[in-house]
Scaffold this active site. Structure first.
Site: not given
Ligand SMILES: [Zn+2]
Length: 241
Positions: A75, A94, A166
């Site tokens: 990612e 993240h 997510h």
């Protein structure tokens, strides 16, 4: 800033975020190589709590590892897309933090600025809906540059973007600010969830949230220094540059 010190601080940030429960075996943090650079520093794909200085590598503006040979995070396009879109952003985190996840899954309940340490949540929008771009059979990961750009557009000028099913991504004008916001997004979610158990919370007004955010922006180093002391991490003199 010397690149060796910048690498050290990315390693420290990774370990702080793990120690504070924002990252686990997954998630990542990055910073621009220099304030004006499209390239950024991020570790190779590994558990954040184990990152050493040597694991922190230069990624180019497309998110590819310039140093070569190492396995990058799937990612990394989250970071590349946001740096391309936001010249004011110097660092990104993240996370799949469990306390935040419910707010990325229940459309009717919005995560909001509920206390003075989370004024930056004031303008948080609805979660990013990846199925609009990847259909209904994706793995939910931001796994290419197009998805990174789409996420960056959804983030807009905000400090945080939730990602349905997510996690979330947060940005800062410094590495310390991005780490602070990631940790306090997790704490704010805990507080809001607890408050909703006993009644209807009164949230900060827009003016209060903006004032609180300005105040906490000047307090980043205090939190960073405390979190550093809680790490069992002693980089060598060479690693410190
Ligand atoms: Zn993720």
């Amino acid at each position: 800033m010397e690149i060796s010190l910048a690498r050290l601080e990315v390693a420290q940030a990774s370990r702080i975020l793990y120690a504070q429960g924002v990252l686990d075996a997954f998630g990542h943090v990055s910073r621009r190589c220099t304030a004006e650079s499209g390239a950024f520093l991020m570790s190779r794909s590994m558990a954040p709590g184990l990152v050493e200085v040597a694991d922190v590598l230069v990624h180019n503006a497309e998110g590819e590892i310039a140093d070569g040979g190492a396995n990058p995070f799937l990612e990394r396009f989250i970071h590349a897309g946001i740096y391309r879109a936001r010249s004011d952003v110097q660092a990104i985190v993240h996370s799949h933090c469990p306390s935040v996840l419910p707010f990325a899954m229940v459309p009717e309940v919005r995560l909001r600025s509920i206390c003075h340490t989370c004024g930056f949540l004031n303008t948080l929008g609805i979660p990013f809906e990846i199925s609009q771009f990847s259909g209904d059979s994706s793995n939910l990961l931001i796994s290419n540059g197009g998805l990174g750009d789409a996420l960056a557009r959804h983030l807009g000028a905000d400090a945080v973007v939730l990602m349905r099913g997510h996690g979330f991504t947060t940005v800062g004008a410094s590495l310390q600010e991005a780490v602070f916001r990631a940790i306090y997004t997790g704490l704010a979610a805990q507080v809001q969830m607890a408050a909703m158990q006993i009644g209807q919370p009164r949230y900060l007004s827009a003016g209060e949230a903006e004032a609180c955010d300005r105040t906490t922006a000047g307090q980043m180093s205090r939190a960073w220094e405390l979190w550093l002391t809680q790490l069992n991490y002693s980089p060598t003199a060479a690693e410190k540059g």
